[in-house]
Every structure is written in C-alpha cells, then in structure tokens.
Design a protein around this motif. Structure first.
Motif, PDB file in Angstrom:
ATOM      1  N   ARG A 491      40.465  44.564  26.891  1.00 32.34           N
ATOM      2  CA  ARG A 491      40.300  44.538  28.340  1.00 32.34           C
ATOM      3  C   ARG A 491      41.558  45.106  28.998  1.00 32.34           C
ATOM      4  O   ARG A 491      42.672  44.820  28.564  1.00 32.34           O
ATOM      5  CB  ARG A 491      40.057  43.119  28.836  1.00 32.34           C
ATOM      6  CG  ARG A 491      38.743  42.516  28.345  1.00 32.34           C
ATOM      7  CD  ARG A 491      38.523  41.151  28.993  1.00 32.34           C
ATOM      8  NE  ARG A 491      37.279  40.546  28.577  1.00 32.34           N
ATOM      9  CZ  ARG A 491      36.095  40.788  29.135  1.00 32.34           C
ATOM     10  NH1 ARG A 491      36.017  41.663  30.112  1.00 32.34           N
ATOM     11  NH2 ARG A 491      35.006  40.178  28.706  1.00 32.34           N
ATOM     12  N   SER A 492      41.362  45.887  30.051  1.00 30.67           N
ATOM     13  CA  SER A 492      42.499  46.446  30.774  1.00 30.67           C
ATOM     14  C   SER A 492      42.167  46.524  32.260  1.00 30.67           C
ATOM     15  O   SER A 492      40.999  46.449  32.658  1.00 30.67           O
ATOM     16  CB  SER A 492      42.865  47.835  30.238  1.00 30.67           C
ATOM     17  OG  SER A 492      41.788  48.744  30.432  1.00 30.67           O
ATOM     18  N   GLN A 493      43.197  46.667  33.064  1.00 36.11           N
ATOM     19  CA  GLN A 493      43.021  46.801  34.513  1.00 36.11           C
ATOM     20  C   GLN A 493      44.226  47.545  35.075  1.00 36.11           C
ATOM     21  O   GLN A 493      45.379  47.215  34.772  1.00 36.11           O
ATOM     22  CB  GLN A 493      42.897  45.425  35.185  1.00 36.11           C
ATOM     23  CG  GLN A 493      42.570  45.495  36.673  1.00 36.11           C
ATOM     24  CD  GLN A 493      42.480  44.115  37.303  1.00 36.11           C
ATOM     25  OE1 GLN A 493      43.225  43.212  36.938  1.00 36.11           O
ATOM     26  NE2 GLN A 493      41.563  43.940  38.248  1.00 36.11           N
ATOM     27  N   CYS A 496      46.720  47.239  41.286  1.00 34.82           N
ATOM     28  CA  CYS A 496      45.940  47.107  42.516  1.00 34.82           C
ATOM     29  C   CYS A 496      46.393  48.160  43.526  1.00 34.82           C
ATOM     30  O   CYS A 496      47.548  48.614  43.509  1.00 34.82           O
ATOM     31  CB  CYS A 496      46.069  45.701  43.098  1.00 34.82           C
ATOM     32  SG  CYS A 496      47.748  45.230  43.538  1.00 34.82           S
ATOM     33  N   ARG A 520      39.326  48.265  39.214  1.00 37.82           N
ATOM     34  CA  ARG A 520      38.222  47.833  38.371  1.00 37.82           C
ATOM     35  C   ARG A 520      38.708  47.577  36.944  1.00 37.82           C
ATOM     36  O   ARG A 520      39.528  48.326  36.411  1.00 37.82           O
ATOM     37  CB  ARG A 520      37.140  48.909  38.369  1.00 37.82           C
ATOM     38  CG  ARG A 520      35.900  48.530  37.579  1.00 37.82           C
ATOM     39  CD  ARG A 520      34.848  49.616  37.713  1.00 37.82           C
ATOM     40  NE  ARG A 520      33.660  49.284  36.953  1.00 37.82           N
ATOM     41  CZ  ARG A 520      32.563  50.049  36.919  1.00 37.82           C
ATOM     42  NH1 ARG A 520      32.526  51.178  37.602  1.00 37.82           N
ATOM     43  NH2 ARG A 520      31.521  49.684  36.207  1.00 37.82           N
ATOM     44  N   GLY A 521      38.204  46.514  36.326  1.00 35.18           N
ATOM     45  CA  GLY A 521      38.537  46.231  34.934  1.00 35.18           C
ATOM     46  C   GLY A 521      37.792  47.159  33.994  1.00 35.18           C
ATOM     47  O   GLY A 521      36.679  47.615  34.295  1.00 35.18           O
ATOM     48  N   ASN A 522      38.405  47.462  32.857  1.00 35.70           N
ATOM     49  CA  ASN A 522      37.803  48.365  31.884  1.00 35.70           C
ATOM     50  C   ASN A 522      37.792  47.725  30.504  1.00 35.70           C
ATOM     51  O   ASN A 522      38.552  46.794  30.218  1.00 35.70           O
ATOM     52  CB  ASN A 522      38.582  49.685  31.826  1.00 35.70           C
ATOM     53  CG  ASN A 522      38.473  50.475  33.119  1.00 35.70           C
ATOM     54  OD1 ASN A 522      37.380  50.759  33.577  1.00 35.70           O
ATOM     55  ND2 ASN A 522      39.610  50.812  33.703  1.00 35.70           N
ATOM     56  N   HIS A 530      47.013  45.322  31.261  1.00 39.14           N
ATOM     57  CA  HIS A 530      46.146  44.572  32.170  1.00 39.14           C
ATOM     58  C   HIS A 530      47.031  44.059  33.311  1.00 39.14           C
ATOM     59  O   HIS A 530      47.709  43.045  33.179  1.00 39.14           O
ATOM     60  CB  HIS A 530      45.484  43.405  31.439  1.00 39.14           C
ATOM     61  CG  HIS A 530      44.316  42.813  32.165  1.00 39.14           C
ATOM     62  ND1 HIS A 530      44.429  42.249  33.426  1.00 39.14           N
ATOM     63  CD2 HIS A 530      42.998  42.703  31.819  1.00 39.14           C
ATOM     64  CE1 HIS A 530      43.247  41.803  33.804  1.00 39.14           C
ATOM     65  NE2 HIS A 530      42.354  42.075  32.853  1.00 39.14           N
ATOM     66  N   GLY A 532      46.354  42.779  36.241  1.00 39.36           N
ATOM     67  CA  GLY A 532      45.986  41.520  36.877  1.00 39.36           C
ATOM     68  C   GLY A 532      46.528  40.311  36.148  1.00 39.36           C
ATOM     69  O   GLY A 532      46.821  39.280  36.766  1.00 39.36           O
TER      70      GLY A 532
END
Length: 654
Positions: A491-493, A496, A520-522, A530, A532
C-alpha cells in the motif's frame, strides 16, 4: 380500381379487425366509405382487402345500409369460424407452386361458384389463423411444413405467454391485497417473482424485462415503489432488504461445497502443532486480545515482556496458512469476496463462520497456530530487532476497548504498551503522518424498527494502542518483503495536496477539510512511501480472516520464513491487485450505500426538525455540511441572506 364504384361492398382491416363498408365515392386513390360502425371516413384504396362483385344500392337510408353491413359482417365472421384450413393446406402444399389467388383457394373449399361472402369468409379465416397460409399483395402464399411447425411453436408460446400474463396479473393483485395464492394455487409463482426481482434490480438489462413490464402493467403495479412492496409482501425481500448488495453481485451466502470444505478443516491437535519444528511455542506467554464487545472473529492478539534493552512486544496473527492453501477453493472464495462486510443488520464474512469464528480465530483459552511478530523496541520506540515466526499461542484474556480504557494506566501489561504506542505515534507524526480520527458511526436497530445512532471516538487509548501495534506489524512485514526483494501487495499514498492538520487530533472541522486534499491510495507489487502513515513502505497482514490482501501477504511471508522461497510471483501479485481493486470497490460501494440507507432511515424520524451541522466547504453553487449527530454529508444551495464559512456551525431543517 375500376370495381370500386359507389355501392361496392369492401372490407379493410382496422386495429386487427375486419370492417365492412360501402363505397360512397372515389376520388383519385382515396375512398369515401360508410362503415358497419356507422362512421364515414376516407382511406387510401390500397387498404382494401376484399371487394364484392355485386353493386349495392345506396338509397335505402343510412340506418338500413349500416344494418346490412353489420349483417354481412356477422355472416362472414360466422362462416369463417366454421372453416378448417388444414385439409386445404395439406392439398395445396403438395402443389408445385406456393402462391394462389383468393378465389382459387376459396373455390377449393366451397366449390366453383364462390359468393362474395364465401370469398371474404375464407380470407378472414386465413388472416385469423396465420398457421397454414399468408395473405400478401392480394395473393395467398402456402406455408411449407417447416414453416407450419415453426409458426405452431410460436403460437403455442404466445398462448402460454397470454395465459401466464393473465394468471400472473391476477396473482400479483392478490398479493398486494394481502392474499398470497402460494405455489400450489399459482405454479408459476417462484419463476415470475424471480423475474420481477431481477427486473427490479437490473432494469432493462434483465432477461425478462419486457415480459415483466407487461405483467406489472396488467397488474396495475406502475408506481415507483410498487415492485419493492410486492416483493416484500411476497416474502422474497425483507422490509429493509439490502438492494445495493443484491444488485452488486457480491456473494451473500456460501455454497454447499464451500461449507463442506470448511467443515473438513477441523481444529489441529496441540501435539501436531508442537511437532512442527519451525513453530515457536509461545503458550507460556500472557497473550490477550483487545476488540469490540461484539467481535466474533479474533485475528490478532498481543503480549508484552520486559527485556534488558527495552520491551519485547508479541503481535500474534491467526495463521490462515495452516488450513488454507492457494489451491484451496476457500482461497478463491476469499478472493471473490475480498473482505468481510459488516452491516447494522448483520455481517457477510469472507470465510465461513466455522473458520472465521472458530477454527482460525484466536479464541480465549484455545491453543492456536499464529504468524507471530516478536519486536524488540527501545524505551523511546526505536525498533531494535524483529523476528517473524510461525508460533503457537493460548489466549489467556479477552479484553474489550471500554475495559482497556478504564485500566490502561494501572494494568502492568497495558501501561507500558500505552506509553510505547504514544511514542510510536509521535514518531510517525514527525515523519509526516496524518492523523484524521473521525468518530465511528454506530447504527443500532431495535426490534420495533427504531433506528438509533451513537458516535464512538476512534482515538481512545485502547483503539489507538491496537491501531498503532497493527501498523507496526504491517510495516515490519512490508520491510521484510522488501529486504527479501520479494513481490507483494504494498500500500502506498502520495503526499497530500495541501496540509491543514498538524497534530494528533485537530478537531472535526480541520479533519473534514483535510480529507478533501488527500492523495489517492495505491496498491503495487513493489514498496513505495505511504505519506498518510509516515512510513517508507507498508502492507497489511494483520487481518487474514477478514481481508484477502492480508491472507495473500501472510502466505507469501510464511513461505519465506520457512525457507521455501517466493510463493507468489510478480505477475500473480499483479493479478491479485486487479481482483482486489475490483472486488473491494464493489464491496465498498455496497457498504457506503447501506450506511447511507440506514442514516436516511434514522433522519426520517426527524422530518421537519432542525439539527446542528458543520459547514465543511463553501462553493459558488453548493454548501457542503456534516450533520453533527450522525456525521452525514449533505449539500445545499447557498443562501445569500445567510452567508457561511467553513468551520461554522449552522442549523438545517430535515
């Protein structure tokens, strides 16, 4: 047409029925007629299908003429009803030609001297039957035996359809009156109601859409909610049926084969678990779970030890790999579901309950196999060492969030964990993590149908403790995969677009505003940052009972820590990402729509009342608000007489 002079008796077809008429005048290609119904009208001569050879006087008076026409029409109709065209067809279809005049075939039926009425009656019979002959261009075409078989089959289907329409429309009216005829009185009940259900869910894409529309129209069920009420009264749907779930295609039940397979996976004997040389015996540890009061599927447990250089934390995850392999049909079932779904009225688990709530669940007092993270941290929260190992635990204590919140400072296990988790949170905050804790919206349904809502904070000490330790275990798992250069589901993000919050809890107004600027998360097969969470790489492995992604990651890591190498290739992980994104999107839409449904049911009780709301955004055409008591997003047109700004609290009328 020379014969179409005043006084000619003609016939034309109007809305499928023969009409007799006298020609009173011909003007070019149009005729003025007096019909058997007493009407005078003009029609093109091309619409005429029969013309009498006899000219009739028109000076008998209008009423007499109409009476004559009616008598002629009745004579021809009765004569046509007596004709059986089968014998004529059996003879005609043997002829080398397949096209004849009306008078020729009528002569074969009535004899050489065919009257006007006989010829017209014969044509009426041909057009009424349509099985053996076809009238086209003033000639009669004989159908071949193959055509007759095909037409007969079609006519039988049409007759069945007509009967079905009559029976169904009557039965549906009875259901709406509260008198369900049942399957015995209405044999087609299940089939028709299934068609109606599919049409209600999928509209014109449903297989029997046109037929259902006919049935509903004949039943008088044309209102926007009539089909819903019908299906509820017929017992097909419950009063609060989850329509988005039905429409989504997300599996709602398990097949008999899947349930049977789950039933074969019995609890492994303690001795067999201990016989595994790779599995670390942790039964002597003071292992406990922390969950909500209503939790039934326990996939993580904890323990803590004081060691010389700091604290050893054990994060124990239910070992799905012990019972399920990638070749198991349960694996494919989990992939199709992607996640467990939880609704106010019940849940739809990713795995059958015999596994999720028993065999695989870390139940208090039961010996269970685990994938255990043994993490050695310094007093300041630095990760000194980590070990991921197959383990065996026996949960000694089941704690619930509210209980932990009361004893967290005094309990010798929880106090040190709490202090450590606070330091871990601060470290992530310093690394850029965003903390956006919005309260959980808990929807409760009373037996009398009343809907109540309560808001539970998600950043209580107990919840924050569990969340932080799960994030820690997941980040350690991701780092391990990265170090092994193994593909995974990471998971990555991205960063912002605009940062508004700065601390651990900046309040709902700022949190709501911040959420509008999140990237958006990927999901990818190689690690990325990540933002966030403030981590350089991240995956999830801590909920294998409830999330397919976590199940896959547990299998990948289990294979590696046992020295078996990479289980899932990069291509396989890409395929998992496609199915996870697709199925999670479907599940998320169902979850969101169902949440919205129950919120609206809750608000229904307050129609006309004024409630408090937070202004979260102001645009030129819409004002976005968040209702305080249920955290429901709404938007309204701006009121120039009442200007507002984001962060304002206002009163809105339901």
């Amino acid at each position: 047409m020379e014969s179409l002079v005043p006084g000619s008796l003609v016939e034309f077809i109007d809305t499928g029925a023969f009409v007799c008429a006298y020609v009173s005048e011909q003007s070019g290609s149009r005729l003025r007629l007096l019909t058997q119904n007493g009407r005078e009208l003009k029609i093109p001569a091309s619409r005429i299908v029969t013309v009498s050879r006899t000219r009739h006087p028109l000076d008998n008076g209008r009423d007499a003429l109409v009476a004559q026409l009616q008598q002629t029409a009745q004579t021809r109709r009765e004569m046509a009803e007596t004709l059986d065209l089968r014998e004529l067809w059996e003879i005609a279809c043997e002829e080398p030609v397949a096209e004849f005049s009306v008078s020729f075939l009528a002569g074969m039926v009535f004899g050489d001297q065919v009257t006007d009425d006989q010829a017209a009656a014969f044509l009426r019979a041909v057009l009424a039957d349509r099985l053996f002959f076809k009238f086209k261009g003033g000639r009669i075409i004989v159908h071949s035996p193959e055509q007759v078989d095909r037409i007969r089959h079609q006519q039988e289907k049409e007759a069945e359809k007509k009967q079905l329409l009559a029976e169904a429309s009557q039965a549906l009216r009875e259901i709406m009156r509260g008198n369900d005829p049942g399957d015995e009185s209405w044999p087609g009940r299940s089939r028709v109601l299934k068609w109606i259900e599919q049409a209600s869910l999928f509209g014109s894409e449903s297989e029997q859409w046109d037929l259902v529309r006919q049935i509903l129209r004949e039943s008088g069920l044309t209102g926007p909610h009539d089909t819903y009420l019908l299906l509820v009264r017929a017992g097909v749907w419950r009063e609060h049926e989850n329509i988005p779930l039905l429409r989504s295609g997300h599996p709602r039940t398990f097949s008999e084969e899947i349930l049977a397979r789950a039933g074969q996976l019995a609890e492994t004997a303690e001795a067999d678990l201990l016989a595994d040389p790779k599995r670390l015996d942790l039964r002597d540890k003071d292992v406990f779970t922390i969950d909500g009061e209503g939790t039934r599927d326990f996939d993580d447990a904890l323990h803590i030890e004081q060691v010389d250089d700091g604290i050893l934390i054990g994060i124990h995850i239910a070992d799905i790999t012990h019972v399920i392999t990638p070749a198991d049909p349960l694996f494919k079932e989990a992939e199709e579901r992607a996640t467990s779904l939880y609704f106010p009225e019940g849940q739809i688990p990713m795995l059958p309950e015999s596994l999720s709530q028993d065999t695989c669940s870390l139940i208090c007092g039961k010996v269970r196999p685990t994938i255990s993270f043994l993490l050695n941290l310094s007093p300041t929260g630095e990760l000194l060492s980590s070990k991921i190992t197959p383990g065996i635990v026996r949960v000694r204590d089941r704690l619930i969030y509210s209980e932990v919140d009361r004893i967290i400072d005094s309990d010798p296990r929880l106090g040190p964990l709490h202090a450590l988790c606070q330091r871990l949170r601060l470290k992530r905050l310093e690394s850029g993590a965003l903390f956006l804790p919005m309260p959980d919206v808990n929807i409760s349904l009373a037996e009398d149908g009343e809907v109540t809502i309560s808001l539970d904070p998600v950043d209580t000490p107990a919840r924050a403790l569990v969340a932080e330790l799960m994030i820690l275990a997941n980040s350690v798992a991701a780092t391990y995969l990265a170090d092994q250069q193994a593909p995974g589901l990471f998971r990555s993000q991205g960063p912002c677009r605009k940062r508004i919050v700065s601390g651990l809890n900046d309040g709902i107004p700022r949190i709501a505003a911040q959420r509008k600027f999140l990237a958006r998360g990927n999901l990818g097969t190689r690690p990325q940052a990540h933002s966030g969470l403030g981590l350089t790489c991240y995956t999830t492995i801590t909920s294998p009972i409830r999330r397919f992604l976590d199940m896959v990651m547990q299998m990948q890591i289990n294979n590696l820590i046992r020295g078996r190498g990479i289980l899932f290739s990069d291509n396989q992980c890409h395929e998992f990402i496609s199915s996870i994104n697709r199925n999670l999107s479907r599940a998320g839409a169902v979850r969101q729509q169902r949440h919205r449904y129950w919120i609206l049911r809750y608000l229904e009780q307050f129609q006309g009342d004024r409630v408090s709301a937070l202004v979260t955004n102001r645009g030129p055409k819409r004002i976005n608000l968040l209702l305080h008591d249920c955290l429901f997003d709404v938007d309204l047109p701006p009121n120039r007489a009442f200007p507002v700004d984001p962060g304002d609290t206002v009163r809105v009328k339901i």
